[in-house]
Design a protein around this motif. Structure first.
Motif, PDB file in Angstrom:
ATOM      1  N   MET A 166       4.560  16.990   0.723  1.00  0.00           N
ATOM      2  CA  MET A 166       3.677  16.224   1.721  1.00  0.00           C
ATOM      3  C   MET A 166       3.717  17.137   2.943  1.00  0.00           C
ATOM      4  SD  MET A 166       4.143  12.269   1.391  1.00  0.00           S
ATOM      5  CE  MET A 166       4.496  11.512  -0.292  1.00  0.00           C
ATOM      6  N   GLY A 167       5.089  17.426   3.517  1.00  0.00           N
ATOM      7  CA  GLY A 167       5.187  18.372   4.603  1.00  0.00           C
ATOM      8  C   GLY A 167       4.419  19.848   4.485  1.00  0.00           C
ATOM      9  N   ARG A 168       4.595  20.527   3.441  1.00  0.00           N
ATOM     10  CA  ARG A 168       3.871  21.484   3.163  1.00  0.00           C
ATOM     11  C   ARG A 168       2.350  21.607   3.249  1.00  0.00           C
ATOM     12  NH1 ARG A 168       4.887  25.462   4.804  1.00  0.00           N
ATOM     13  NH2 ARG A 168       4.112  26.984   3.038  1.00  0.00           N
ATOM     14  N   LEU A 169       1.656  20.420   2.742  1.00  0.00           N
ATOM     15  CA  LEU A 169       0.342  20.060   2.827  1.00  0.00           C
ATOM     16  C   LEU A 169       0.245  19.948   4.525  1.00  0.00           C
ATOM     17  CD1 LEU A 169      -0.045  18.036  -0.191  1.00  0.00           C
ATOM     18  CD2 LEU A 169      -0.742  20.332   0.102  1.00  0.00           C
ATOM     19  N   ALA A 170       1.191  19.097   5.287  1.00  0.00           N
ATOM     20  CA  ALA A 170       0.591  18.939   6.615  1.00  0.00           C
ATOM     21  C   ALA A 170       0.362  20.140   7.145  1.00  0.00           C
ATOM     22  CB  ALA A 170       1.637  17.888   7.048  1.00  0.00           C
ATOM     23  N   VAL A 171       1.334  21.008   7.058  1.00  0.00           N
ATOM     24  CA  VAL A 171       1.559  22.531   7.543  1.00  0.00           C
ATOM     25  C   VAL A 171       0.090  23.200   7.165  1.00  0.00           C
ATOM     26  CG1 VAL A 171       2.443  24.696   7.440  1.00  0.00           C
ATOM     27  CG2 VAL A 171       4.351  22.801   7.673  1.00  0.00           C
ATOM     28  N   SER A 172      -0.345  23.054   6.139  1.00  0.00           N
ATOM     29  CA  SER A 172      -1.455  23.622   5.454  1.00  0.00           C
ATOM     30  C   SER A 172      -2.674  23.002   6.502  1.00  0.00           C
ATOM     31  CB  SER A 172      -1.921  23.342   4.156  1.00  0.00           C
ATOM     32  OG  SER A 172      -3.342  23.724   3.830  1.00  0.00           O
ATOM     33  N   CYS A 173      -2.853  21.798   6.637  1.00  0.00           N
ATOM     34  CA  CYS A 173      -3.892  21.136   7.493  1.00  0.00           C
ATOM     35  C   CYS A 173      -3.711  21.696   8.766  1.00  0.00           C
ATOM     36  CB  CYS A 173      -3.548  19.522   7.619  1.00  0.00           C
ATOM     37  SG  CYS A 173      -3.709  18.722   6.272  1.00  0.00           S
ATOM     38  N   LYS A 174      -2.526  21.763   9.594  1.00  0.00           N
ATOM     39  CA  LYS A 174      -2.498  22.342  11.037  1.00  0.00           C
ATOM     40  C   LYS A 174      -2.837  23.880  10.944  1.00  0.00           C
ATOM     41  CE  LYS A 174       1.193  22.820  14.456  1.00  0.00           C
ATOM     42  NZ  LYS A 174       0.496  22.099  15.511  1.00  0.00           N
ATOM     43  N   LYS A 175      -2.402  24.591   9.905  1.00  0.00           N
ATOM     44  CA  LYS A 175      -2.862  25.918   9.927  1.00  0.00           C
ATOM     45  C   LYS A 175      -4.451  26.200   9.721  1.00  0.00           C
ATOM     46  CE  LYS A 175       1.433  28.273   8.440  1.00  0.00           C
ATOM     47  NZ  LYS A 175       2.147  29.002   7.228  1.00  0.00           N
ATOM     48  N   GLN A 176      -5.064  25.380   8.925  1.00  0.00           N
ATOM     49  CA  GLN A 176      -6.342  25.390   8.770  1.00  0.00           C
ATOM     50  C   GLN A 176      -7.261  25.074   9.969  1.00  0.00           C
ATOM     51  OE1 GLN A 176      -8.105  25.027   4.962  1.00  0.00           O
ATOM     52  NE2 GLN A 176      -6.243  24.278   4.037  1.00  0.00           N
ATOM     53  N   LEU A 177      -6.720  23.894  10.786  1.00  0.00           N
ATOM     54  CA  LEU A 177      -7.497  23.588  11.944  1.00  0.00           C
ATOM     55  C   LEU A 177      -7.127  24.659  13.051  1.00  0.00           C
ATOM     56  CD1 LEU A 177      -6.210  19.869  12.028  1.00  0.00           C
ATOM     57  CD2 LEU A 177      -8.508  20.700  11.881  1.00  0.00           C
ATOM     58  N   ALA A 178      -5.921  25.298  13.080  1.00  0.00           N
ATOM     59  CA  ALA A 178      -5.951  26.415  14.027  1.00  0.00           C
ATOM     60  C   ALA A 178      -6.623  27.493  13.857  1.00  0.00           C
ATOM     61  CB  ALA A 178      -4.332  26.720  14.025  1.00  0.00           C
ATOM     62  N   ALA A 179      -6.764  27.985  12.492  1.00  0.00           N
ATOM     63  CA  ALA A 179      -7.638  28.824  12.350  1.00  0.00           C
ATOM     64  C   ALA A 179      -9.153  28.796  12.316  1.00  0.00           C
ATOM     65  CB  ALA A 179      -7.517  29.372  10.887  1.00  0.00           C
ATOM     66  N   ALA A 180      -9.499  27.399  12.480  1.00  0.00           N
ATOM     67  CA  ALA A 180     -10.997  27.193  12.790  1.00  0.00           C
ATOM     68  C   ALA A 180     -11.354  27.105  14.230  1.00  0.00           C
ATOM     69  CB  ALA A 180     -11.275  26.159  11.887  1.00  0.00           C
ATOM     70  N   GLY A 181     -10.378  27.035  14.735  1.00  0.00           N
ATOM     71  CA  GLY A 181     -10.384  27.035  16.641  1.00  0.00           C
ATOM     72  C   GLY A 181     -10.377  25.391  16.749  1.00  0.00           C
ATOM     73  N   ASP A 182      -9.986  24.583  15.961  1.00  0.00           N
ATOM     74  CA  ASP A 182      -9.993  23.376  16.337  1.00  0.00           C
ATOM     75  C   ASP A 182      -8.767  22.749  17.096  1.00  0.00           C
ATOM     76  OD1 ASP A 182      -9.787  20.367  16.183  1.00  0.00           O
ATOM     77  OD2 ASP A 182     -10.896  20.289  14.305  1.00  0.00           O
ATOM     78  N   PRO A 183      -9.137  22.223  18.409  1.00  0.00           N
ATOM     79  CA  PRO A 183      -7.832  22.115  19.300  1.00  0.00           C
ATOM     80  C   PRO A 183      -7.020  20.859  18.946  1.00  0.00           C
ATOM     81  CG  PRO A 183     -10.191  21.102  20.023  1.00  0.00           C
ATOM     82  CD  PRO A 183     -10.466  22.069  18.937  1.00  0.00           C
ATOM     83  N   ARG A 184      -7.431  20.015  17.485  1.00  0.00           N
ATOM     84  CA  ARG A 184      -6.755  19.007  17.375  1.00  0.00           C
ATOM     85  C   ARG A 184      -5.493  19.743  16.605  1.00  0.00           C
ATOM     86  NH1 ARG A 184     -10.641  15.533  13.799  1.00  0.00           N
ATOM     87  NH2 ARG A 184     -11.088  17.658  13.290  1.00  0.00           N
ATOM     88  N   ALA A 185      -5.397  20.937  16.213  1.00  0.00           N
ATOM     89  CA  ALA A 185      -4.453  21.575  15.654  1.00  0.00           C
ATOM     90  C   ALA A 185      -3.238  21.483  16.524  1.00  0.00           C
ATOM     91  CB  ALA A 185      -4.669  23.031  15.469  1.00  0.00           C
ATOM     92  N   ASP A 186      -3.118  21.511  17.725  1.00  0.00           N
ATOM     93  CA  ASP A 186      -2.143  21.347  18.795  1.00  0.00           C
ATOM     94  C   ASP A 186      -1.801  19.962  18.558  1.00  0.00           C
ATOM     95  OD1 ASP A 186      -2.027  24.122  19.202  1.00  0.00           O
ATOM     96  OD2 ASP A 186      -3.476  23.520  21.169  1.00  0.00           O
ATOM     97  N   GLN A 187      -2.476  18.825  18.268  1.00  0.00           N
ATOM     98  CA  GLN A 187      -2.007  17.661  18.333  1.00  0.00           C
ATOM     99  C   GLN A 187      -1.250  17.060  17.224  1.00  0.00           C
ATOM    100  OE1 GLN A 187      -5.299  15.050  19.336  1.00  0.00           O
ATOM    101  NE2 GLN A 187      -6.154  16.747  20.664  1.00  0.00           N
ATOM    102  N   LEU A 188      -1.487  18.004  16.179  1.00  0.00           N
ATOM    103  CA  LEU A 188      -0.769  17.588  14.529  1.00  0.00           C
ATOM    104  C   LEU A 188       0.594  18.193  14.633  1.00  0.00           C
ATOM    105  CD1 LEU A 188      -1.670  16.024  12.211  1.00  0.00           C
ATOM    106  CD2 LEU A 188      -2.304  18.417  11.109  1.00  0.00           C
ATOM    107  N   ALA A 189       1.445  17.323  15.193  1.00  0.00           N
ATOM    108  CA  ALA A 189       2.822  17.926  15.331  1.00  0.00           C
ATOM    109  C   ALA A 189       3.542  17.873  13.935  1.00  0.00           C
ATOM    110  CB  ALA A 189       3.624  17.082  16.260  1.00  0.00           C
ATOM    111  N   VAL A 190       4.116  18.937  13.366  1.00  0.00           N
ATOM    112  CA  VAL A 190       4.843  18.857  12.079  1.00  0.00           C
ATOM    113  C   VAL A 190       6.202  18.525  12.293  1.00  0.00           C
ATOM    114  CG1 VAL A 190       5.647  20.322  10.201  1.00  0.00           C
ATOM    115  CG2 VAL A 190       3.478  20.822  11.121  1.00  0.00           C
ATOM    116  N   PRO A 191       6.751  17.554  11.700  1.00  0.00           N
ATOM    117  CA  PRO A 191       8.089  17.066  11.486  1.00  0.00           C
ATOM    118  C   PRO A 191       9.116  17.924  11.448  1.00  0.00           C
ATOM    119  CG  PRO A 191       6.754  15.514  10.018  1.00  0.00           C
ATOM    120  CD  PRO A 191       5.786  16.827  10.395  1.00  0.00           C
TER     121      PRO A 191
END
Length: 295
Positions: free
Chosen positions: A137-162
Motif C-alpha cells: 500500500m505504501g508503494r502505491l501511495a508513492v505512485s499516487c504522489k509521483k503521478q500527481l506531481a508529474a501532472a502538475g497537480d498541487p495536491r501532490a504536496d499535500q499527500l504526505a507519504v508515511p
C-alpha cells in the motif's frame, strides 16, 4: 486511531474542513474500502517486486449502498491507501489472521480462503501477518504522489507519504515476513529459550529477524536488552535507538501484547541505560528503572 501513520492524512486535510468532511463520508459511508484496496489493487499486483503503481486515471468503484459508480482520483486513492495503512497497523494481530485464515500473509479480508469467526479474542496475540500488504500500500501511495506531481497537480504536496518502510520505498515480501515473525515469537516465548543461559541462541534468532524484517522495532529492543545484560553498551545503545526510531515512525506496536507508549517508555529506559553504561544487578533495581533520579 492513534497511529502516527495516520498523522499524514490529518495534516493533509487540517486546513480545509470541507475536504475533511468529504473524506470521512467517502471512507466510512460511500466507498467499499476492502474491494478498493484488496480486490481492485493488491490482488492485481505482481509479487516479488517493489516496482508498483496505480492506474493514472484512478479507479471506479460502486457506491457501497446505491451501487452507482464513484470515481476515485489519484489524490483520494492515495489518502485511502494511507488511512488503510494506519488502520491495519494499529488494529491487526494474530487474532484476525486466525479468523481470516491469513496463513500466507496475503491478508485477504474480502473473500478469505478459510474464514473462521469463532476464534476466541484476543488469542495468543502474536504479531500479525499484515506488514507485507501494508508495505505494498505504501508503494502505491508513492505512485499516487509521483503521478500527481508529474501532472502538475498541487495536491501532490499535500499527500504526505508515511516514514515507515523507509518512506514507503521498500516492500516486505510475504515469506520474509512470516519467517521473521515466527523466529521472533520463538525467541521470546519458547520456554526452552528463556533465561540468560540461552542469550546467545536468542540473539542469533533476533539478528536473523532484523535481517528479514528491518522495519519493526520490537526485535531491536530485545537485542538492546541482551546487550545491556552483557554490558555491550555501544551495541545496546545502537539497537535501543533504532527501536525508538521505528516506534516513533509507526506510532503503534507490532507486538501488541504491550501498548505502544509502554514500548516507547522501555526503549527510552534502554537508551538512557546504555548511554550511562549502567544496568541494574538486582530484580528490584530493574523494576525501579524509569524512576526520576534524586527523588
Amino acid at each position: 486511531m492513534g497511529s502516527k501513520v495516520q498523522d499524514t492524512v490529518c495534516q493533509q486535510e487540517h486546513a480545509n474542513s470541507r475536504n475533511s468532511t468529504v473524506m470521512v463520508l467517502l471512507y466510512a459511508l460511500q466507498v467499499p474500502r476492502q474491494q478498493l484496496i484488496q480486490v481492485d489493487l493488491l490482488d492485481k499486483l505482481p509479487l516479488g517486486t517493489s516496482n508498483l503503481s496505480v492506474p493514472a486515471e484512478g479507479l471506479i468503484v460502486p457506491h457501497i449502498r446505491t451501487g452507482e459508480p464513484l470515481q476515485i482520483d489519484l489524490y483520494r486513492l492515495g489518502q485511502f491507501l494511507i488511512l488503510t495503512m494506519a488502520d491495519f497497523a494499529e488494529q491487526l494481530y494474530s487474532w484476525q489472521d486466525d479468523m481470516f485464515g491469513n496463513t500466507d500473509g496475503r491478508l485477504r479480508l474480502e473473500g478469505a480462503p478459510k474464514p473462521e469467526p469463532r476464534q476466541l479474542w484476543p488469542g495468543p496475540m502474536k504479531p500479525g501477518l499484515w506488514m507485507s500488504a501494508v508495505s505494498r500500500m505504501g508503494r502505491l501511495a508513492v505512485s499516487c504522489k509521483k503521478q500527481l506531481a508529474a501532472a502538475g497537480d498541487p495536491r501532490a504536496d499535500q499527500l504526505a507519504v508515511p516514514p515507515v518502510f523507509e518512506s514507503c520505498s521498500k516492500v516486505l515480501y510475504e515469506e520474509d515476513q512470516q519467517v521473521a515473525r515466527d523466529l521472533y515469537w520463538a525467541a521470546i516465548t519458547d520456554p526452552n529459550l528463556q533465561g540468560p543461559q540461552h542469550s546467545a541462541d536468542v540473539a542469533d534468532k533476533l539478528q536473523h529477524v532484523v535481517q528479514l524484517n528491518p522495519f519493526v522495532a520490537e526485535p531491536h529492543l530485545m537485542l538492546a536488552q541482551l546487550h545491556l545484560h552483557s554490558e555491550n553498551w555501544a551495541e545496546a545503545e545502537t539497537e535501543a535507538e533504532q527501536a525508538l526510531r521505528l516506534f516513533l515512525q509507526w506510532g503503534t506496536a507490532w507486538d501488541k501484547r504491550m501498548t505502544w507508549d509502554a514500548w516507547v517508555a522501555w526503549s527510552r529506559v534502554c537508551v538512557d541505560a546504555a548511554a550511562a553504561k549502567k544496568w541494574p544487578t538486582t530484580p528490584l533495581g530493574v523494576v525501579s528503572l524509569g524512576l526520576v533520579q534524586g527523588l
